[in-house]
Motif scaffolding. Structure first.
Motif, PDB file in Angstrom:
ATOM      1  N   LEU A   7     -11.423 -55.032  -4.685  1.00  0.00           N
ATOM      2  CA  LEU A   7     -11.997 -54.389  -3.500  1.00  0.00           C
ATOM      3  C   LEU A   7     -13.501 -54.631  -3.489  1.00  0.00           C
ATOM      4  N   ILE A   8     -14.000 -55.132  -2.370  1.00  0.00           N
ATOM      5  CA  ILE A   8     -15.442 -55.281  -2.166  1.00  0.00           C
ATOM      6  C   ILE A   8     -15.852 -54.236  -1.133  1.00  0.00           C
ATOM      7  N   ALA A   9     -16.686 -53.294  -1.540  1.00  0.00           N
ATOM      8  CA  ALA A   9     -17.040 -52.161  -0.678  1.00  0.00           C
ATOM      9  C   ALA A   9     -18.517 -52.213  -0.309  1.00  0.00           C
ATOM     10  N   LEU A  10     -18.797 -52.162   0.975  1.00  0.00           N
ATOM     11  CA  LEU A  10     -20.167 -52.022   1.485  1.00  0.00           C
ATOM     12  C   LEU A  10     -20.344 -50.549   1.843  1.00  0.00           C
ATOM     13  N   TRP A  11     -21.099 -49.817   1.003  1.00  0.00           N
ATOM     14  CA  TRP A  11     -21.083 -48.353   1.070  1.00  0.00           C
ATOM     15  C   TRP A  11     -22.461 -47.814   0.688  1.00  0.00           C
ATOM     16  N   ASP A  12     -22.848 -46.734   1.358  1.00  0.00           N
ATOM     17  CA  ASP A  12     -24.163 -46.147   1.073  1.00  0.00           C
ATOM     18  C   ASP A  12     -24.122 -45.129  -0.061  1.00  0.00           C
ATOM     19  N   GLY A  13     -22.938 -44.882  -0.613  1.00  0.00           N
ATOM     20  CA  GLY A  13     -22.814 -43.957  -1.731  1.00  0.00           C
ATOM     21  C   GLY A  13     -22.675 -42.505  -1.341  1.00  0.00           C
ATOM     22  N   VAL A  26     -12.576 -46.213  -2.126  1.00  0.00           N
ATOM     23  CA  VAL A  26     -13.113 -46.654  -3.419  1.00  0.00           C
ATOM     24  C   VAL A  26     -12.477 -45.860  -4.560  1.00  0.00           C
ATOM     25  N   SER A  27     -12.336 -44.565  -4.369  1.00  0.00           N
ATOM     26  CA  SER A  27     -11.720 -43.725  -5.400  1.00  0.00           C
ATOM     27  C   SER A  27     -10.255 -44.100  -5.614  1.00  0.00           C
TER      28      SER A  27
END
Length: 371
Positions: A7-13, A26-27
């Motif tokens: 998985l490639i995730a573009l995420w601000d956290g 993501v989890s």
């Protein structure tokens, strides 16, 4: 997600506001053991989550894909680096290698039969020729050689090599035949031939990346498919059905003549040897020599029958596929919707790939070569 390896995730956290947001995905990926490459959408920082799982993926090698990629390029050169051109070049590479392997397998497979026939002749000649022990020794040596040739020449491995290459070539040809169709390729998948899962994924990825692939008009797709796929296959099956029938007929005639001659010679040698045995107290030895010669003859005849049977099987299959293709070609010419056209084309492709099921068992029963 469960069918993905990474998985490639573009995420601000930040925590997700809505249900099933980026945080939950993501989890979930981490929970099922998938590695996650997290690219921070604000800072651009890259972080790898569940790194051990990523290392396991990197250490996993697709042996079949490595084998296919390691084949000789056979002088193929790329005109462009477009996805379609890459797929066509790969098909040409596989097709030429498979065509190169096939004649070798057929020629080498006939060698043991010829040696067995020579052994039968030598063993029989030993009954009437001077120095009979020498002739019988030659016959025995030829028989042992005939038994050892398949092992020494690795005929089973050669046949498996051809089957693996031809299988991949025909799957690639099928994918390219439907390259310009609007639907995803669904004719055959890794559940049918798991050994080619990597090759199928690569071809599907190339097709998805082909930006030059535009939506083709239905009539143009039908015209190309009927001309480049069905017409060529009709010609192929028609020619090879006639060729296989001719080969089967010639092998059958030769086999029948050899059988009749072998029976007559064996009977004559047996009767003649029996008379000599009574006259010269040579009990048992000539009968044993006749038995040796007869066994070699039976082995030769069995091999010839196998060749005849294989030729007839190919002839029937070619004729059956030829008739089916003619019927489906007529259907295609009358269809006017993408759904019905794709149903028929998938039926055609599955029929053309039916032998892959047989080849699959051949490949699966032999351990893949590790490099």
């Amino acid at each position: 997600m469960q069918q993905s390896q990474l998985l490639i995730a573009l995420w601000d956290g930040e925590p997700s506001v809505a249900k099933d947001g980026t945080q939950e995905i993501v989890s979930f990926a981490g929970g099922i053991g998938r590695p996650v490459i997290w690219i921070h959408s604000k800072t651009g920082a890259i972080q790898i989550l569940n790194e051990p799982a990523l290392k396991r993926i990197q250490q996993t090698h697709d042996q079949e894909l490595n084998f296919l990629n390691g084949l000789s390029d056979m002088g193929e050169t790329l005109l462009t680096d477009s996805p379609a051109e890459l797929a066509r070049a790969w098909l040409q590479k596989l097709d030429k290698n498979a065509s190169r392997f096939a004649p070798q397998v057929r020629r080498l497979s006939s060698i043991p039969i010829m040696y067995t026939a020579a052994a039968a002749f030598s063993s029989g000649a030993g009954l009437q020729m001077p120095h009979s022990k020498v002739w019988l020794g030659i016959g025995t040596a030829l028989g042992i050689t005939a038994a050892a040739i398949p092992i020494v020449l690795r005929l089973s491995q050669r046949q498996t090599r051809w089957a693996r290459t031809r299988t991949a070539a025909e799957v690639c040809r099928s994918v390219l035949a439907l390259w310009d169709s609007p639907d995803e390729y669904q004719v055959i998948g890794p559940e049918i031939i798991p050994e080619l899962a990597g090759a199928l994924r690569s071809l599907k990825l190339l097709r998805a990346l082909d930006g030059s692939r535009s939506e083709m008009a239905l009539d143009e797709f039908k015209r190309r498919y009927r001309l480049e796929r069905i017409s060529q296959q009709l010609q192929y099956f028609s020619t090879h059905a006639v060729q296989s029938g001719s080969e089967a007929r010639n092998y059958r005639i030769a086999s029948c003549l050899c059988i009749g001659l072998a029976i007559l010679i064996s009977m004559w040698l047996f009767v003649d040897g029996k008379e000599l045995a009574i006259a010269h107290s040579f009990v048992g030895k000539r009968g044993l020599a006749v038995a040796v010669s007869a066994l070699f003859q039976l082995a030769t005849i069995s091999g010839a029958f196998l060749i005849v049977k294989d030729c007839k099987r190919r002839q029937w299959r070619y004729r059956e596929l030829h008739n089916c293709l003619k019927e489906w070609d007529s259907e295609l010419s009358a269809l006017r919707t993408w759904t019905t056209v794709m149903n028929v084309t998938c039926r055609v492709e599955r029929a053309l790939l039916v032998e892959l099921l047989e080849w699959r068992f051949l490949v699966r029963n032999v351990k893949l070569t590790r490099k």
